[in-house]
Design a protein around this motif. Structure first.
Motif, mmCIF file in Angstrom:
data_model
loop_
_atom_site.group_PDB
_atom_site.id
_atom_site.type_symbol
_atom_site.label_atom_id
_atom_site.label_comp_id
_atom_site.label_asym_id
_atom_site.label_seq_id
_atom_site.Cartn_x
_atom_site.Cartn_y
_atom_site.Cartn_z
ATOM 1 N N ALA A 104 -17.639 2.449 0.768
ATOM 2 C CA ALA A 104 -16.590 1.447 0.580
ATOM 3 C C ALA A 104 -16.618 0.511 1.781
ATOM 4 C CB ALA A 104 -15.233 2.117 0.461
ATOM 5 N N ILE A 105 -16.726 -0.780 1.505
ATOM 6 C CA ILE A 105 -16.840 -1.793 2.552
ATOM 7 C C ILE A 105 -15.620 -2.711 2.473
ATOM 8 C CG2 ILE A 105 -18.240 -3.692 3.433
ATOM 9 C CD1 ILE A 105 -20.620 -2.274 1.939
ATOM 10 N N SER A 106 -14.953 -2.897 3.586
ATOM 11 C CA SER A 106 -13.756 -3.732 3.642
ATOM 12 C C SER A 106 -14.115 -5.185 3.362
ATOM 13 C CB SER A 106 -13.101 -3.611 5.014
ATOM 14 O OG SER A 106 -12.053 -4.537 5.139
ATOM 15 N N VAL A 107 -13.319 -5.842 2.524
ATOM 16 C CA VAL A 107 -13.545 -7.246 2.217
ATOM 17 C C VAL A 107 -13.172 -8.114 3.415
ATOM 18 C CG1 VAL A 107 -12.774 -9.161 0.753
ATOM 19 C CG2 VAL A 107 -13.269 -6.946 -0.269
ATOM 20 N N SER A 108 -12.114 -7.747 4.120
ATOM 21 C CA SER A 108 -11.638 -8.582 5.213
ATOM 22 C C SER A 108 -12.535 -8.531 6.446
ATOM 23 C CB SER A 108 -10.208 -8.195 5.595
ATOM 24 O OG SER A 108 -10.171 -6.842 6.006
ATOM 25 N N SER A 109 -13.048 -7.343 6.789
ATOM 26 C CA SER A 109 -13.841 -7.244 8.018
ATOM 27 C C SER A 109 -15.331 -7.045 7.772
ATOM 28 C CB SER A 109 -13.321 -6.087 8.880
ATOM 29 O OG SER A 109 -13.586 -4.857 8.245
ATOM 30 N N GLY A 110 -15.710 -6.617 6.594
ATOM 31 C CA GLY A 110 -17.117 -6.356 6.318
ATOM 32 C C GLY A 110 -17.603 -5.024 6.856
#
Length: 162
Positions: A104-110
């Motif tokens: 799972a990769i955060s959309v806001s921070s990458g």
């Protein structure tokens, strides 16, 4: 004899409330691991069948599109990597197995915020539908872990215990 029946009734009546006791689930921890999945991409090694990758991608995307969140959750994109696909011929039929890593990769921070690996295996008499069946197993597991609303096939356990 009456004393024996009284003792048995006393034990049963004493144990009955204890059977209803249940530790509360750690919902707070479980809710922290819940994400608003916005998209997914599926990758694989060159030796993994292309049909498996395409079917997995389609099924996971369907589950993501069918999911509607009513609360604001951390937005993520999931990266599904099929690490290994194998099949073992048996006397009758064959056993097919895949090892999958989901990140799972955060959309806001990458940044990656969660990662896990699992195995899915199936036994089939006819290997023609192996890739599709494995893709359904992978998509069902991902949909269950991320609480996505995909078109999952009902199982006997879900039919007996709704």
């Amino acid at each position: 004899m009456v004393r024996r029946v009284f003792r048995l009734a006393f034990i049963v009546l004493t144990a009955l409330p204890l059977t209803a006791f249940r530790m509360p689930e750690a919902d707070a921890v479980r809710e922290k691991l819940l994400y608003d999945v916005r998209g997914a991409f599926v990758t694989a090694r060159p030796d993994v069948p292309r049909e498996l990758v395409i079917a997995t991608d389609m099924l996971v995307d369907e589950a993501i599109r069918a999911t509607v969140r009513t609360t604001v959750l951390p937005r993520t994109i999931i990266a599904v990597r099929i690490d290994r696909a194998s099949h073992m011929p048996l006397l009758i039929g064959s056993r097919h197995e895949v090892t999958v890593t989901v990140q799972a990769i955060s959309v806001s921070s990458g940044e990656p915020i969660a990662e896990g690996t699992f195995r899915t295996s199936i036994f089939l008499l006819d290997a023609a539908e192996a890739d599709r069946q494995l893709a359904e197993g992978i998509a069902d597991r991902i949909a269950g872990e991320f609480r996505l609303d995909g078109q999952r096939r009902p199982a006997i356990a879900s039919a007996l215990f709704p």
